[in-house]
Scaffold this motif. Sequence first.
Motif, PDB file in Angstrom:
ATOM      1  N   PRO A 150      -9.587   8.942  -9.265  1.00  0.00           N
ATOM      2  CA  PRO A 150      -8.320   9.579  -8.904  1.00  0.00           C
ATOM      3  C   PRO A 150      -8.221   9.810  -7.403  1.00  0.00           C
ATOM      4  CG  PRO A 150      -9.222  10.599 -10.874  1.00  0.00           C
ATOM      5  CD  PRO A 150     -10.258   9.642 -10.394  1.00  0.00           C
ATOM      6  N   THR A 151      -7.009   9.658  -6.891  1.00  0.00           N
ATOM      7  CA  THR A 151      -6.791   9.666  -5.438  1.00  0.00           C
ATOM      8  C   THR A 151      -6.413  11.038  -4.889  1.00  0.00           C
ATOM      9  OG1 THR A 151      -4.505   8.987  -5.847  1.00  0.00           O
ATOM     10  CG2 THR A 151      -6.125   7.242  -5.429  1.00  0.00           C
ATOM     11  N   TYR A 152      -6.309  12.056  -5.757  1.00  0.00           N
ATOM     12  CA  TYR A 152      -5.823  13.379  -5.355  1.00  0.00           C
ATOM     13  C   TYR A 152      -6.527  14.421  -6.217  1.00  0.00           C
ATOM     14  CZ  TYR A 152      -2.429  17.217  -4.910  1.00  0.00           C
ATOM     15  OH  TYR A 152      -1.826  18.431  -4.689  1.00  0.00           O
ATOM     16  N   LYS A 153      -6.890  15.585  -5.749  1.00  0.00           N
ATOM     17  CA  LYS A 153      -6.653  16.138  -4.424  1.00  0.00           C
ATOM     18  C   LYS A 153      -8.012  16.379  -3.769  1.00  0.00           C
ATOM     19  CE  LYS A 153      -4.704  20.366  -2.317  1.00  0.00           C
ATOM     20  NZ  LYS A 153      -3.934  19.920  -1.195  1.00  0.00           N
ATOM     21  N   TYR A 154      -8.243  15.788  -2.601  1.00  0.00           N
ATOM     22  CA  TYR A 154      -9.499  15.886  -1.884  1.00  0.00           C
ATOM     23  C   TYR A 154      -9.459  16.968  -0.810  1.00  0.00           C
ATOM     24  CZ  TYR A 154     -11.446  11.574  -3.845  1.00  0.00           C
ATOM     25  OH  TYR A 154     -11.959  10.626  -4.690  1.00  0.00           O
ATOM     26  N   ILE A 155     -10.608  17.507  -0.504  1.00  0.00           N
ATOM     27  CA  ILE A 155     -10.753  18.281   0.717  1.00  0.00           C
ATOM     28  C   ILE A 155     -10.753  17.268   1.861  1.00  0.00           C
ATOM     29  CG2 ILE A 155     -12.233  19.828   2.034  1.00  0.00           C
ATOM     30  CD1 ILE A 155     -13.417  20.745  -0.682  1.00  0.00           C
ATOM     31  N   PRO A 156      -9.821  17.377   2.811  1.00  0.00           N
ATOM     32  CA  PRO A 156      -9.746  16.366   3.881  1.00  0.00           C
ATOM     33  C   PRO A 156     -11.090  16.180   4.588  1.00  0.00           C
ATOM     34  CG  PRO A 156      -7.816  17.775   3.938  1.00  0.00           C
ATOM     35  CD  PRO A 156      -8.744  18.380   2.926  1.00  0.00           C
ATOM     36  N   ASN A 157     -11.327  14.933   4.970  1.00  0.00           N
ATOM     37  CA  ASN A 157     -12.556  14.550   5.681  1.00  0.00           C
ATOM     38  C   ASN A 157     -13.815  14.809   4.859  1.00  0.00           C
ATOM     39  OD1 ASN A 157     -11.193  13.734   8.173  1.00  0.00           O
ATOM     40  ND2 ASN A 157     -10.799  15.922   8.460  1.00  0.00           N
ATOM     41  N   SER A 158     -13.685  14.629   3.540  1.00  0.00           N
ATOM     42  CA  SER A 158     -14.846  14.778   2.661  1.00  0.00           C
ATOM     43  C   SER A 158     -14.640  13.907   1.427  1.00  0.00           C
ATOM     44  CB  SER A 158     -15.026  16.241   2.241  1.00  0.00           C
ATOM     45  OG  SER A 158     -14.114  16.575   1.208  1.00  0.00           O
ATOM     46  N   TYR A 179      -6.197  -4.397  -7.073  1.00  0.00           N
ATOM     47  CA  TYR A 179      -5.639  -3.050  -7.175  1.00  0.00           C
ATOM     48  C   TYR A 179      -6.789  -2.097  -6.900  1.00  0.00           C
ATOM     49  CZ  TYR A 179      -2.491   0.612  -9.032  1.00  0.00           C
ATOM     50  OH  TYR A 179      -1.660   1.711  -9.180  1.00  0.00           O
ATOM     51  N   ALA A 180      -6.748  -1.445  -5.768  1.00  0.00           N
ATOM     52  CA  ALA A 180      -7.896  -0.650  -5.336  1.00  0.00           C
ATOM     53  C   ALA A 180      -7.413   0.516  -4.489  1.00  0.00           C
ATOM     54  CB  ALA A 180      -8.874  -1.521  -4.547  1.00  0.00           C
ATOM     55  N   ARG A 181      -8.332   1.335  -4.075  1.00  0.00           N
ATOM     56  CA  ARG A 181      -8.016   2.433  -3.180  1.00  0.00           C
ATOM     57  C   ARG A 181      -8.829   2.290  -1.902  1.00  0.00           C
ATOM     58  NH1 ARG A 181     -10.735   8.165  -4.970  1.00  0.00           N
ATOM     59  NH2 ARG A 181     -12.495   7.954  -3.535  1.00  0.00           N
ATOM     60  N   SER A 228       0.839  -1.203   0.000  1.00  0.00           N
ATOM     61  CA  SER A 228       0.000   0.000   0.000  1.00  0.00           C
ATOM     62  C   SER A 228       0.867   1.243   0.000  1.00  0.00           C
ATOM     63  CB  SER A 228      -0.936   0.021   1.222  1.00  0.00           C
ATOM     64  OG  SER A 228      -0.203   0.245   2.412  1.00  0.00           O
ATOM     65  N   THR A 229       0.281   2.344  -0.457  1.00  0.00           N
ATOM     66  CA  THR A 229       0.934   3.646  -0.406  1.00  0.00           C
ATOM     67  C   THR A 229      -0.095   4.693  -0.031  1.00  0.00           C
ATOM     68  OG1 THR A 229       2.196   5.286  -1.668  1.00  0.00           O
ATOM     69  CG2 THR A 229       0.585   4.003  -2.891  1.00  0.00           C
ATOM     70  N   TRP A 230       0.350   5.678   0.769  1.00  0.00           N
ATOM     71  CA  TRP A 230      -0.590   6.677   1.259  1.00  0.00           C
ATOM     72  C   TRP A 230       0.164   7.950   1.628  1.00  0.00           C
ATOM     73  CZ3 TRP A 230      -3.970   6.004   6.310  1.00  0.00           C
ATOM     74  CH2 TRP A 230      -4.965   6.993   6.327  1.00  0.00           C
ATOM     75  N   ASN A 231      -0.187   9.043   0.982  1.00  0.00           N
ATOM     76  CA  ASN A 231       0.304  10.357   1.388  1.00  0.00           C
ATOM     77  C   ASN A 231      -0.660  10.878   2.447  1.00  0.00           C
ATOM     78  OD1 ASN A 231       0.765  13.189   1.627  1.00  0.00           O
ATOM     79  ND2 ASN A 231       1.738  13.216  -0.382  1.00  0.00           N
ATOM     80  N   VAL A 232      -0.203  10.939   3.691  1.00  0.00           N
ATOM     81  CA  VAL A 232      -1.092  11.278   4.803  1.00  0.00           C
ATOM     82  C   VAL A 232      -1.108  12.774   5.108  1.00  0.00           C
ATOM     83  CG1 VAL A 232      -0.955   9.000   5.847  1.00  0.00           C
ATOM     84  CG2 VAL A 232       0.717  10.738   6.497  1.00  0.00           C
ATOM     85  N   GLY A 233      -0.397  13.567   4.303  1.00  0.00           N
ATOM     86  CA  GLY A 233      -0.505  15.015   4.405  1.00  0.00           C
ATOM     87  C   GLY A 233      -0.043  15.608   5.716  1.00  0.00           C
ATOM     88  N   ARG A 266      -6.188   9.706  -1.118  1.00  0.00           N
ATOM     89  CA  ARG A 266      -6.724   8.418  -0.703  1.00  0.00           C
ATOM     90  C   ARG A 266      -5.611   7.378  -0.806  1.00  0.00           C
ATOM     91  NH1 ARG A 266     -10.536  11.267   0.693  1.00  0.00           N
ATOM     92  NH2 ARG A 266     -12.740  10.842   0.250  1.00  0.00           N
ATOM     93  N   PRO A 267      -5.566   6.419   0.122  1.00  0.00           N
ATOM     94  CA  PRO A 267      -4.555   5.357   0.012  1.00  0.00           C
ATOM     95  C   PRO A 267      -4.852   4.417  -1.148  1.00  0.00           C
ATOM     96  CG  PRO A 267      -6.081   4.917   1.824  1.00  0.00           C
ATOM     97  CD  PRO A 267      -6.421   6.281   1.301  1.00  0.00           C
ATOM     98  N   VAL A 268      -3.802   3.799  -1.655  1.00  0.00           N
ATOM     99  CA  VAL A 268      -3.912   2.801  -2.726  1.00  0.00           C
ATOM    100  C   VAL A 268      -3.287   1.508  -2.236  1.00  0.00           C
ATOM    101  CG1 VAL A 268      -3.156   2.183  -5.058  1.00  0.00           C
ATOM    102  CG2 VAL A 268      -3.964   4.494  -4.592  1.00  0.00           C
ATOM    103  N   LYS A 269      -3.887   0.379  -2.592  1.00  0.00           N
ATOM    104  CA  LYS A 269      -3.391  -0.910  -2.113  1.00  0.00           C
ATOM    105  C   LYS A 269      -3.448  -1.935  -3.234  1.00  0.00           C
ATOM    106  CE  LYS A 269      -7.996  -1.428  -0.104  1.00  0.00           C
ATOM    107  NZ  LYS A 269      -8.764  -1.577   1.161  1.00  0.00           N
TER     108      LYS A 269
END
Length: 420
Positions: free
Chosen positions: A321-329, A365-367, A75-80, A376-379
């Motif tokens: 797409p896993t980026y870019k989200y408003i956190p907690n939404s 292959y999912a998020r 897995s990979t995750w940019n936790v900001g 969002r994390p990807v795994k």
Amino acid sequence: MLGSYREVMWPRLVANKILRKSVGSNNFVADFPPDTDQKLLEASGLLDERPSFSSKSILLEQHKTTHLNYKVFVSTWNVGGIVPDDGLDMDDLLETHKTPCDIYVLGFQEVVPLRASNVLGPDNNKVSAKWNSLIRETLNKGVAEPQRDKDVSESKGTNSISQDFRCIISKQMVGIFITVWVRGDLWPYIRHPSVSCVGCGIMGCLGNKGSVSVRFQLHETTFCFVCCHLASGGRDRDERQRNSDVNEILARSSFPRGSSLDLPKKILEHDRVIFLGDLNYRISLPEEKTRLLVKSKEWNILLENDQIFRGWQEGIVMFAPTYKYIPNSDLYYGCITYQKDEKKRAPAWCDRIIWYGSGLKQHEYARGETKISDHRPVKAIFTAEVTVIRRGKKIRNLFFSDRFEDTIDVDAKDYSWMST
């Protein structure tokens, strides 16, 4: 005055960071020390199985090569830069209840905010220790045994297998962090763990961008996992910089060859290679068109314009797409009105897991949907083929004359202590 102070202090800060940087392939955190070969034998009870040669004896042994399949979670995750709460539920990411695996490799980016004090100062290992604590708790909570090859279950005995997971490598460089966990029964067969860090950030050498690569050998097969955070930005020159970062990582990452000088030194020399991280590659389309295609879930059209470099393998991308989200939404940035000076960033698959070469088969292959970050994390779940050399029949204490003994070349490696 302030400008001249910065001009004097900045090179000093950079030099101090480089000189203070923890170096060495064995400089990582683990449940066991890195110099484990002898300790592995002692802990696994296999020490007495290693042959001993007297001056008048020789060991003749038949070896049988087989292949086993192990499940590997990545897995990979940019936790900001968000420090996890003690109660953060990692089940959404790890899914141990759904598909238990033998090996877990988790990569993170921005485990600390990328401000100057973190880039130039010592690494804040308290944050990575907290992530490891959450991972340990999740992996060892009601662990079920994965489906294994029949001969493995019969040879080891399912009742005797240790189900707990152990950390074999954990390494942080500024915000880049990778941690590797294996089932307890596999630990005696893990050898040569090591790390290699490459900074590609400020001045081309600091660790705000770059990679942390880890390698180990399981039975006779070498693995290399490259956790990276590449240059950001949506301009053409930013894409070129990301490609340059990849070339730098492949060129500068280096591992020890081992005492017998037969271990791989470079990333692509390993048997199984997986690249994971916030690769930051964008979609080469106008922002409004990108948003419309994301809204209509036209993944194929978007992926045709994806910037990620070629020559590697990737599973079919069937998630948003896993980026870019408003956190907690569940909203992407730019979907609603914010401050006028706020940057708008089109959605992109920045977070990827790709692999090189053969011997790996991807099954998932999912998020994930944990929302604390703007990513969002990807795994992914793989089956990895591993070569095992099994011990055959032995003939001990065959006596020869001194003259005949001198002509015998016993150059085969002794794998008897690794029998399963």
